[in-house]
Design an enzyme around this catalytic site. Structure first.
Site, short mmCIF file in Angstrom:
data_model
loop_
_atom_site.label_atom_id
_atom_site.label_comp_id
_atom_site.label_asym_id
_atom_site.label_seq_id
_atom_site.Cartn_x
_atom_site.Cartn_y
_atom_site.Cartn_z
N ASP A 50 -6.10 -0.34 -1.25
CA ASP A 50 -6.97 -1.20 -2.05
C ASP A 50 -8.20 -1.68 -1.30
O ASP A 50 -8.22 -1.72 -0.07
CB ASP A 50 -6.20 -2.45 -2.49
CG ASP A 50 -5.93 -3.38 -1.30
OD1 ASP A 50 -5.32 -2.92 -0.32
OD2 ASP A 50 -6.35 -4.55 -1.34
N PHE A 87 -13.44 3.16 5.52
CA PHE A 87 -12.48 2.49 4.64
C PHE A 87 -12.21 3.38 3.43
O PHE A 87 -13.12 3.95 2.84
CB PHE A 87 -13.05 1.14 4.19
CG PHE A 87 -11.98 0.21 3.73
CD1 PHE A 87 -11.25 -0.53 4.64
CD2 PHE A 87 -11.69 0.09 2.38
CE1 PHE A 87 -10.24 -1.38 4.21
CE2 PHE A 87 -10.68 -0.76 1.94
CZ PHE A 87 -9.95 -1.49 2.86
N VAL A 88 -10.93 3.51 3.08
CA VAL A 88 -10.56 4.34 1.93
C VAL A 88 -9.82 3.52 0.88
O VAL A 88 -9.17 2.52 1.21
CB VAL A 88 -9.68 5.54 2.37
CG1 VAL A 88 -10.51 6.59 3.08
CG2 VAL A 88 -8.51 5.10 3.25
N ASP A 129 -4.12 1.64 10.95
CA ASP A 129 -5.46 1.21 11.33
C ASP A 129 -5.38 0.61 12.75
O ASP A 129 -5.27 1.35 13.71
CB ASP A 129 -5.87 0.19 10.25
CG ASP A 129 -7.31 -0.20 10.28
OD1 ASP A 129 -8.15 0.66 10.01
OD2 ASP A 129 -7.60 -1.36 10.58
N GLY A 186 0.78 -1.24 0.00
CA GLY A 186 0.00 0.00 0.00
C GLY A 186 0.80 1.28 0.00
O GLY A 186 0.31 2.33 -0.40
P1 IMP Z 1 -2.89 -2.26 10.76
O1 IMP Z 1 -1.87 -3.28 11.11
O2 IMP Z 1 -4.31 -2.67 11.10
O3 IMP Z 1 -2.60 -0.86 11.26
O4 IMP Z 1 -2.89 -2.29 9.18
C1 IMP Z 1 -2.63 -1.25 8.44
C2 IMP Z 1 -2.63 -1.69 6.99
O5 IMP Z 1 -3.94 -2.17 6.60
C3 IMP Z 1 -2.37 -0.47 6.16
O6 IMP Z 1 -0.99 -0.29 5.97
C4 IMP Z 1 -3.13 -0.79 4.91
O7 IMP Z 1 -2.32 -1.57 4.06
C5 IMP Z 1 -4.33 -1.59 5.39
N1 IMP Z 1 -5.49 -0.70 5.62
C6 IMP Z 1 -5.94 -0.21 6.79
N2 IMP Z 1 -7.01 0.58 6.63
C7 IMP Z 1 -7.23 0.62 5.31
C8 IMP Z 1 -8.21 1.31 4.49
O8 IMP Z 1 -9.08 2.07 4.95
N3 IMP Z 1 -8.09 1.10 3.15
C9 IMP Z 1 -7.14 0.30 2.59
N4 IMP Z 1 -6.22 -0.34 3.32
C10 IMP Z 1 -6.27 -0.19 4.66
MG MG Z 2 0.47 -0.42 4.56
#
Ligand code: IMP
Ligand code: MG
Length: 172
Positions: free
Chosen positions: A156, A149-150, A100, A45
């Site tokens: 993606d 969600f974006v 996230d 991402g």
């Molecule tokens: P975390 O470990 O839950 O903080 O995961 C973060 C990863 O999940 C980000 O680096 C993104 O790749 C993916 N992610 C989290 N939120 C979104 C969203 O709203 N849209 C798309 N990908 C997301």
């Molecule tokens: Mg990421």
């Protein structure tokens, strides 16, 4: 298959994203003046964000890629692809496009800290603090967003939409 327009509502235009990137880049360039940077880009991402931010910073810098893998939803995380350079004694910055739950990033920070970098900081384009499972705060935050969600600019929905120039909210 592709996402259809009706599924999306515009959040940030490409131009607004670039303004946020430049703001972050200016702060980092000032804070790291005279230093050399090693960027860590978690695949996939963050590739748009890293490509843009490094081109706004005029310091010696190197980009390394890492890929994490969740063994199950909310389960253990492992390294699928590790960085291929020595970071001991180096100034390291992790570039995330969005934080996230913070689970992936917490794991990555622990992993990188084991190599004893001189400094380790986190830059994120977007932060979704409402979703946090672990107490984690990025050092540089572009925009704080609500719990939606974006897609676009690298992000993606089931691998779709990464190529969009703008960032859109995905409608429920
Ligand atoms: P975390 O470990 O839950 O903080 O995961 C973060 C990863 O999940 C980000 O680096 C993104 O790749 C993916 N992610 C989290 N939120 C979104 C969203 O709203 N849209 C798309 N990908 C997301
Ligand atoms: Mg990421």
């Amino acid at each position: 298959m592709s996402l259809i327009k009706d599924d999306l509502s515009l959040y940030l235009t490409h131009e607004e994203i670039q303004n946020v990137v430049v703001e972050l880049a200016n702060r980092i360039e000032a804070d790291y003046a005279g230093k050399e940077l090693i960027w860590i880009c978690p695949l996939r991402g963050s590739i748009h964000f890293i490509a843009d931010i490094v081109r706004c910073i005029h310091l010696p810098q190197q980009v390394e890629f890492v890929q994490l893998k969740s063994l199950s939803k909310g389960g253990a995380i492992t390294i699928q692809k590790d960085i291929s350079t020595e970071i001991k004694g180096k100034h390291v910055l992790v570039a995330e496009e969005i934080i996230d739950s913070g689970r992936g990033l917490s794991f990555l920070i622990r992993h990188l800290e084991a190599s004893r970098p001189a400094s380790l900081k986190v830059v994120t384009l977007l932060d979704k603090p409402a979703r946090r499972d672990l107490p984690l705060r990025a050092d540089y935050i572009g925009r704080v967003i609500e719990d939606r969600f974006v897609v676009g600019y690298g992000m993606d929905y089931e691998e779709l939409g990464r190529n969009y120039k703008d960032i859109h909210y995905l409608k429920n």
